[in-house]
Design a protein around this motif. Structure first.
Motif, PDB file in Angstrom:
ATOM      1  N   ASP A  81       0.876  -1.169   0.069  1.00  0.00           N
ATOM      2  CA  ASP A  81       0.072   0.134  -0.162  1.00  0.00           C
ATOM      3  C   ASP A  81       0.916   1.335  -0.088  1.00  0.00           C
ATOM      4  OD1 ASP A  81      -2.682   1.129   0.429  1.00  0.00           O
ATOM      5  OD2 ASP A  81      -1.803   2.121   2.265  1.00  0.00           O
ATOM      6  N   SER A  82       0.571   2.171  -0.670  1.00  0.00           N
ATOM      7  CA  SER A  82       1.281   3.619  -0.768  1.00  0.00           C
ATOM      8  C   SER A  82       1.592   4.030   0.789  1.00  0.00           C
ATOM      9  CB  SER A  82       0.629   4.560  -1.413  1.00  0.00           C
ATOM     10  OG  SER A  82      -0.763   4.795  -1.114  1.00  0.00           O
ATOM     11  N   ASN A 131      11.832   1.112  -1.689  1.00  0.00           N
ATOM     12  CA  ASN A 131      11.751   0.827  -2.967  1.00  0.00           C
ATOM     13  C   ASN A 131      11.135  -0.615  -3.646  1.00  0.00           C
ATOM     14  OD1 ASN A 131      12.866   3.344  -3.638  1.00  0.00           O
ATOM     15  ND2 ASN A 131      14.930   2.277  -3.876  1.00  0.00           N
ATOM     16  N   GLU A 134       7.664  -0.187  -3.065  1.00  0.00           N
ATOM     17  CA  GLU A 134       6.933   0.636  -3.947  1.00  0.00           C
ATOM     18  C   GLU A 134       6.409   0.066  -5.458  1.00  0.00           C
ATOM     19  OE1 GLU A 134       7.753   5.208  -4.330  1.00  0.00           O
ATOM     20  OE2 GLU A 134       9.330   4.041  -4.851  1.00  0.00           O
ATOM     21  N   GLN A 135       7.465  -1.018  -5.685  1.00  0.00           N
ATOM     22  CA  GLN A 135       7.288  -1.740  -6.941  1.00  0.00           C
ATOM     23  C   GLN A 135       6.278  -2.905  -6.472  1.00  0.00           C
ATOM     24  OE1 GLN A 135       8.664  -1.447 -10.003  1.00  0.00           O
ATOM     25  NE2 GLN A 135       9.515   0.231  -9.185  1.00  0.00           N
ATOM     26  N   VAL A 137       3.546  -2.187  -4.799  1.00  0.00           N
ATOM     27  CA  VAL A 137       2.258  -1.345  -5.053  1.00  0.00           C
ATOM     28  C   VAL A 137       1.888  -1.000  -6.526  1.00  0.00           C
ATOM     29  CG1 VAL A 137       1.333   1.165  -4.738  1.00  0.00           C
ATOM     30  CG2 VAL A 137       2.665  -0.096  -3.023  1.00  0.00           C
ATOM     31  N   VAL A 138       2.926  -0.941  -7.492  1.00  0.00           N
ATOM     32  CA  VAL A 138       2.698  -0.626  -8.874  1.00  0.00           C
ATOM     33  C   VAL A 138       2.287  -2.092  -9.371  1.00  0.00           C
ATOM     34  CG1 VAL A 138       3.889  -0.260 -10.924  1.00  0.00           C
ATOM     35  CG2 VAL A 138       4.425   1.088  -9.105  1.00  0.00           C
ATOM     36  N   ILE A 139       2.634  -3.269  -9.124  1.00  0.00           N
ATOM     37  CA  ILE A 139       2.289  -4.505  -9.522  1.00  0.00           C
ATOM     38  C   ILE A 139       0.978  -4.592  -9.038  1.00  0.00           C
ATOM     39  CG2 ILE A 139       2.824  -7.123  -9.440  1.00  0.00           C
ATOM     40  CD1 ILE A 139       6.009  -6.085  -9.467  1.00  0.00           C
ATOM     41  N   ARG A 140       0.767  -4.535  -7.790  1.00  0.00           N
ATOM     42  CA  ARG A 140      -0.622  -4.882  -7.234  1.00  0.00           C
ATOM     43  C   ARG A 140      -1.640  -3.876  -8.109  1.00  0.00           C
ATOM     44  NH1 ARG A 140      -3.957  -2.126  -4.299  1.00  0.00           N
ATOM     45  NH2 ARG A 140      -2.461  -0.742  -3.655  1.00  0.00           N
ATOM     46  N   GLU A 141      -1.535  -2.647  -8.228  1.00  0.00           N
ATOM     47  CA  GLU A 141      -2.191  -1.679  -8.868  1.00  0.00           C
ATOM     48  C   GLU A 141      -2.596  -2.199 -10.316  1.00  0.00           C
ATOM     49  OE1 GLU A 141      -0.637   1.995  -8.441  1.00  0.00           O
ATOM     50  OE2 GLU A 141      -1.475   2.427  -6.395  1.00  0.00           O
ATOM     51  N   GLU A 142      -1.364  -2.564 -10.890  1.00  0.00           N
ATOM     52  CA  GLU A 142      -1.432  -3.140 -12.475  1.00  0.00           C
ATOM     53  C   GLU A 142      -2.631  -4.437 -12.413  1.00  0.00           C
ATOM     54  OE1 GLU A 142       2.019  -3.888 -13.878  1.00  0.00           O
ATOM     55  OE2 GLU A 142       2.740  -1.633 -14.372  1.00  0.00           O
ATOM     56  N   ASN A 143      -2.295  -5.244 -11.329  1.00  0.00           N
ATOM     57  CA  ASN A 143      -3.166  -6.536 -11.143  1.00  0.00           C
ATOM     58  C   ASN A 143      -4.641  -6.185 -10.929  1.00  0.00           C
ATOM     59  OD1 ASN A 143      -1.196  -8.227 -11.876  1.00  0.00           O
ATOM     60  ND2 ASN A 143      -0.649  -8.668  -9.863  1.00  0.00           N
TER      61      ASN A 143
END
Length: 147
Positions: A81-82, A131, A134-135, A137-143
Motif C-alpha cells: 500500500d502507498s 523501493n 513501491e514496486q 504497489v505498482v504491480i498490485r495496482e496493475e493486477n
C-alpha cells in the motif's frame, strides 16, 4: 501462517515496549547525562549530551510510531500500500536524521561514529525496502486493473 501471526504479535509487542521505553527515557536523559559525565573519566559534556539525545529522540519517537502503523497495516492484511511506502520513506529519513545528530555528537565522543554508521546503514536498508514495496504497489495496482 500461524508462525507469521505469532511473529507479527511479538513484533507489535516489542514496538509497544519501545514506545513505553521512549516515553520513560524522556525525563531520564539529564540523569543519564550526569551518570555518563561521572563515569566516563573524560571532560564533562552534559549540555551537549542532553541536546544531542533529545534531538535524536524526536526522530526515534516518529520511528516507533510509524513502525506501529506499519505493523498494524500488515496485521490488517494491507501490505503493498502507498501508506506503507510513505511510512518506510519517513522512517528511513528519521534514521538519517539520527545519524546526523550522532555525527554532531562525534565531535565530543568519537565512539558516536558507530551510531552514525549503524543508523546510516539502517536508513539505506530501509530505502531499499521502500523501493521494493513501491514496486509491489505498482504491480498490485496493475493486477487490480487487469481483473
Amino acid at each position: 501462517m500461524e508462525h507469521c501471526k505469532k511473529s507479527l504479535f511479538v513484533t507489535l509487542a516489542l514496538d509497544r515496549i519501545a514506545m513505553v521505553g521512549w516515553l520513560a527515557c524522556v525525563p531520564l536523559v539529564p540523569l543519564m547525562a550526569r551518570w555518563y559525565d561521572v563515569y566516563s573519566n573524560k571532560e564533562p559534556i552534559f549540555r551537549q549530551f542532553v541536546i544531542c539525545v533529545y534531538a535524536a529522540m524526536i526522530p526515534a519517537g516518529i520511528i516507533v510510531y510509524l513502525l506501529n502503523s506499519l505493523l498494524s497495516n500488515i496485521k490488517d492484511g494491507v501490505v503493498f500500500d502507498s501508506m506503507n511506502v510513505k511510512c518506510l520513506r519517513i522512517i528511513s529519513y528519521c534514521c538519517f536524521a539520527i545519524a546526523a545528530v550522532s555525527l554532531v555528537m562525534a565531535v565530543w565522543r568519537i565512539l558516536a561514529v558507530i551510531l552514525v554508521l549503524a543508523f546510516s546503514f539502517m536508513g539505506l536498508l530501509l530505502r531499499v525496502l521502500k523501493n521494493v514495496f513501491e514496486q509491489g504497489v505498482v504491480i498490485r495496482e496493475e493486477n487490480d486493473l487487469t481483473v
